[in-house]
Scaffold this active site. Structure first.
Site, PDB file in Angstrom:
ATOM      1  N   ALA A 144       0.869  -1.170   0.000  1.00 36.76           N
ATOM      2  CA  ALA A 144       0.000   0.000   0.000  1.00 36.76           C
ATOM      3  C   ALA A 144       0.910   1.226   0.000  1.00 36.76           C
ATOM      4  O   ALA A 144       2.100   1.132   0.326  1.00 36.76           O
ATOM      5  CB  ALA A 144      -0.902  -0.023   1.223  1.00 36.76           C
TER       6      ALA A 144
ATOM      7  N   GLU B 144       4.659  -5.181   7.341  1.00 33.63           N
ATOM      8  CA  GLU B 144       3.916  -4.114   8.036  1.00 33.63           C
ATOM      9  C   GLU B 144       4.370  -3.910   9.472  1.00 33.63           C
ATOM     10  O   GLU B 144       4.300  -2.806  10.006  1.00 33.63           O
ATOM     11  CB  GLU B 144       2.410  -4.422   8.014  1.00 33.63           C
ATOM     12  CG  GLU B 144       1.744  -4.236   6.664  1.00 33.63           C
ATOM     13  CD  GLU B 144       1.746  -5.491   5.792  1.00 33.63           C
ATOM     14  OE1 GLU B 144       2.559  -6.423   6.033  1.00 33.63           O
ATOM     15  OE2 GLU B 144       0.928  -5.529   4.855  1.00 33.63           O
TER      16      GLU B 144
ATOM     17  N   GLY C 246       0.722  -4.947   1.044  1.00 34.45           N
ATOM     18  CA  GLY C 246      -0.480  -4.990   0.212  1.00 34.45           C
ATOM     19  C   GLY C 246      -0.235  -5.640  -1.146  1.00 34.45           C
ATOM     20  O   GLY C 246      -1.161  -6.188  -1.744  1.00 34.45           O
TER      21      GLY C 246
ATOM     22  N   GLU D 237      -0.582  -9.221  -0.513  1.00 27.00           N
ATOM     23  CA  GLU D 237      -2.001  -9.493  -0.241  1.00 27.00           C
ATOM     24  C   GLU D 237      -2.826  -9.449  -1.516  1.00 27.00           C
ATOM     25  O   GLU D 237      -3.749 -10.254  -1.703  1.00 27.00           O
ATOM     26  CB  GLU D 237      -2.520  -8.486   0.792  1.00 27.00           C
ATOM     27  CG  GLU D 237      -1.864  -8.730   2.145  1.00 27.00           C
ATOM     28  CD  GLU D 237      -2.127  -7.621   3.144  1.00 27.00           C
ATOM     29  OE1 GLU D 237      -1.771  -6.465   2.852  1.00 27.00           O
ATOM     30  OE2 GLU D 237      -2.703  -7.906   4.209  1.00 27.00           O
TER      31      GLU D 237
HETATM   32  C1  HXC Z   1       5.062   4.382  -1.148  1.00 31.05           C
HETATM   33  C2  HXC Z   1       6.975   3.442  -1.990  1.00 31.05           C
HETATM   34  C3  HXC Z   1       6.620   2.187  -1.455  1.00 31.05           C
HETATM   35  C4  HXC Z   1       5.391   2.100  -0.731  1.00 31.05           C
HETATM   36  C5  HXC Z   1       8.510   1.984  -2.456  1.00 31.05           C
HETATM   37  N1  HXC Z   1       8.142   3.273  -2.611  1.00 31.05           N
HETATM   38  N2  HXC Z   1       7.597   1.310  -1.765  1.00 31.05           N
HETATM   39  N3  HXC Z   1       6.191   4.522  -1.829  1.00 31.05           N
HETATM   40  N4  HXC Z   1       4.666   3.233  -0.612  1.00 31.05           N
HETATM   41  N5  HXC Z   1       4.973   0.950  -0.224  1.00 31.05           N
HETATM   42  C6  HXC Z   1       8.864   4.332  -3.301  1.00 31.05           C
HETATM   43  C7  HXC Z   1      10.081   4.792  -2.524  1.00 31.05           C
HETATM   44  O1  HXC Z   1       9.693   5.695  -1.521  1.00 31.05           O
HETATM   45  C8  HXC Z   1      10.892   5.436  -3.594  1.00 31.05           C
HETATM   46  O2  HXC Z   1      10.361   6.707  -3.877  1.00 31.05           O
HETATM   47  C9  HXC Z   1      10.631   4.545  -4.804  1.00 31.05           C
HETATM   48  O3  HXC Z   1       9.404   3.870  -4.521  1.00 31.05           O
HETATM   49  C10 HXC Z   1      11.699   3.514  -5.025  1.00 31.05           C
HETATM   50  O4  HXC Z   1      11.886   2.808  -3.813  1.00 31.05           O
HETATM   51  P1  HXC Z   1      13.306   2.609  -3.111  1.00 31.05           P
HETATM   52  O5  HXC Z   1      13.045   2.320  -1.681  1.00 31.05           O
HETATM   53  O6  HXC Z   1      14.211   3.731  -3.461  1.00 31.05           O
HETATM   54  O7  HXC Z   1      13.815   1.311  -3.874  1.00 31.05           O
HETATM   55  P2  HXC Z   1      14.786   0.179  -3.332  1.00 31.05           P
HETATM   56  O8  HXC Z   1      15.928   0.803  -2.582  1.00 31.05           O
HETATM   57  O9  HXC Z   1      15.073  -0.676  -4.514  1.00 31.05           O
HETATM   58  O10 HXC Z   1      13.952  -0.640  -2.252  1.00 31.05           O
HETATM   59  C11 HXC Z   1      12.813  -1.368  -2.670  1.00 31.05           C
HETATM   60  C12 HXC Z   1      12.009  -1.796  -1.419  1.00 31.05           C
HETATM   61  C13 HXC Z   1      11.644  -0.546  -0.586  1.00 31.05           C
HETATM   62  C14 HXC Z   1      12.792  -2.778  -0.560  1.00 31.05           C
HETATM   63  C15 HXC Z   1      10.731  -2.496  -1.941  1.00 31.05           C
HETATM   64  O11 HXC Z   1      11.091   0.446  -1.465  1.00 31.05           O
HETATM   65  C16 HXC Z   1      10.651  -0.797   0.495  1.00 31.05           C
HETATM   66  O12 HXC Z   1      10.981  -1.327   1.555  1.00 31.05           O
HETATM   67  N6  HXC Z   1       9.388  -0.366   0.285  1.00 31.05           N
HETATM   68  C17 HXC Z   1       8.356  -0.484   1.293  1.00 31.05           C
HETATM   69  C18 HXC Z   1       7.882  -1.908   1.429  1.00 31.05           C
HETATM   70  C19 HXC Z   1       6.780  -2.015   2.490  1.00 31.05           C
HETATM   71  O13 HXC Z   1       7.005  -1.712   3.664  1.00 31.05           O
HETATM   72  N7  HXC Z   1       5.600  -2.424   2.055  1.00 31.05           N
HETATM   73  C20 HXC Z   1       4.468  -2.568   2.938  1.00 31.05           C
HETATM   74  C21 HXC Z   1       3.717  -1.290   2.960  1.00 31.05           C
HETATM   75  S1  HXC Z   1       2.470  -1.351   4.176  1.00 31.05           S
HETATM   76  P3  HXC Z   1      11.280   8.013  -3.987  1.00 31.05           P
HETATM   77  O14 HXC Z   1      10.290   9.121  -4.135  1.00 31.05           O
HETATM   78  O15 HXC Z   1      12.098   8.054  -2.746  1.00 31.05           O
HETATM   79  O16 HXC Z   1      12.090   7.762  -5.218  1.00 31.05           O
HETATM   80  C22 HXC Z   1       1.225  -2.127   3.452  1.00 31.05           C
HETATM   81  C23 HXC Z   1       0.008  -2.224   4.280  1.00 31.05           C
HETATM   82  C24 HXC Z   1      -0.980  -3.080   3.639  1.00 31.05           C
HETATM   83  O17 HXC Z   1       1.283  -2.575   2.366  1.00 31.05           O
HETATM   84  C25 HXC Z   1      -2.276  -2.807   4.250  1.00 31.05           C
HETATM   85  C26 HXC Z   1      -3.363  -3.459   3.514  1.00 31.05           C
HETATM   86  C27 HXC Z   1      -3.392  -3.256   2.093  1.00 31.05           C
END
Ligand code: HXC
Length: 256
Positions: free
Chosen positions: A66, A132, A109, A112
């Site tokens: 998400a 999460e 997400g 999911e």
């Molecule tokens: C918003 C995101 C994002 C996310 C990545 N980006 N994941 N933006 N929401 N979930 C954005 C980053 O901020 C960044 O933007 C760009 O995408 C590239 O990501 P990087 O982190 O620079 O890439 P990398 O170093 O290759 O790392 C990839 C990654 C990391 C390991 C996947 O991005 C990451 O940990 N993302 C979050 C993963 C996460 O926690 N997902 C769960 C979310 S909570 P900029 O602007 O800086 O370039 C969730 C709740 C679900 O899903 C609830 C029910 C649906």
């Protein structure tokens, strides 16, 4: 295109492809993206010319979760009043089969979303996870429930509480993913094409029956299956399918 965050196409007869397309955000599932995804799914579900769907992302990310930037300032009353994430359930109302073709990150997400699909195929590069817990929350799109039902308590607890990533091979060993393919989109489209070549009414009945297995007891599920099976004897495609077998020819489905 009518969409800003997804791409849609019809790569084969009866097959729809939805490609998540926010490459700069690794396909983070923002509300606008999700609304478009739901709109596309509902449109294809209502489209007589479509009999199977594939959802995919990019090489690098199916979806990295998400949209954290959109979520971070939400408060409880906002989440509650606006029914945050409730529209994620629409995918489970879709009758036609949906295959997820997963490459790269399928986190939170994104994981999911893949698990809400009917079949998951994963590339060897796929990275799954429910991270999460690292954000101070828990999965909110079905992660705790779907992993527990498929893979059992110990694995669901481990993944939810540690937030660690898991590989495509682990996902296959737990039964979350059908198989690994290094041309995952081609394989998903080939599988969708195969499904689209069957009687659409039988396919949708089969999907409905399998899904009942997750909702009810074995006795009730078997009764449900038998009733749907009986019901299919009212279709043209049952007559055609069995006549074609007896006449040693290929069936021509009317999907009715
Ligand atoms: C918003 C995101 C994002 C996310 C990545 N980006 N994941 N933006 N929401 N979930 C954005 C980053 O901020 C960044 O933007 C760009 O995408 C590239 O990501 P990087 O982190 O620079 O890439 P990398 O170093 O290759 O790392 C990839 C990654 C990391 C390991 C996947 O991005 C990451 O940990 N993302 C979050 C993963 C996460 O926690 N997902 C769960 C979310 S909570 P900029 O602007 O800086 O370039 C969730 C709740 C679900 O899903 C609830 C029910 C649906």
């Amino acid at each position: 295109s009518q969409y800003q965050n997804i791409l849609t196409s019809r790569p084969a007869d009866g097959v729809a492809l939805i490609t998540l397309n926010r490459p700069k955000a690794l396909n983070a599932l923002s509300s606008p993206l999700y609304e478009e995804l739901n709109h596309a799914l509902a449109s294809f579900d209502a489209d007589e010319g479509i009999r199977a769907m594939v959802i995919t992302g990019s090489e690098k990310a199916f979806a990295a979760g998400a949209d954290i930037k959109e979520m971070k300032d939400k408060d409880f009353s906002d989440a509650f009043k606006n029914r945050f994430l409730e529209n994620w359930a629409l995918l489970s109302q879709i009758r036609k089969p949906i295959i997820a073709a997963v490459s790269g990150y399928a986190l939170g997400g994104g994981c999911e979303l893949a698990m809400m699909c009917d079949i998951i195929l994963a590339s060897p590069t796929a990275v799954f996870g429910q991270p999460e817990i690292n954000l101070g929350v828990i999965p909110g799109g079905g992660g705790t429930q779907r992993i527990a039902r498929v893979a059992g308590k110990s694995i669901a607890m481990e993944l939810t509480l540690t937030g660690r990533n898991f590989t495509a091979a682990e996902a296959v060993s737990w039964g979350l993913v059908s198989r690994i393919s290094d041309k995952v989109l081609d394989d998903a489209l080939a599988m969708a094409t195969t499904i689209a070549s069957k009687s659409a009414i039988a396919v949708q009945a089969g999907k409905e029956a399998v899904n009942v297995a997750y909702e009810t007891s074995l006795t009730e599920g078997l009764r449900y299956e038998r009733r749907i099976f009986h019901g299919l004897f009212a279709t043209r495609d049952q007559k055609e399918g069995m006549a074609a077998f007896a006449e040693k020819r290929k069936a021509t489905w009317s999907h009715s």
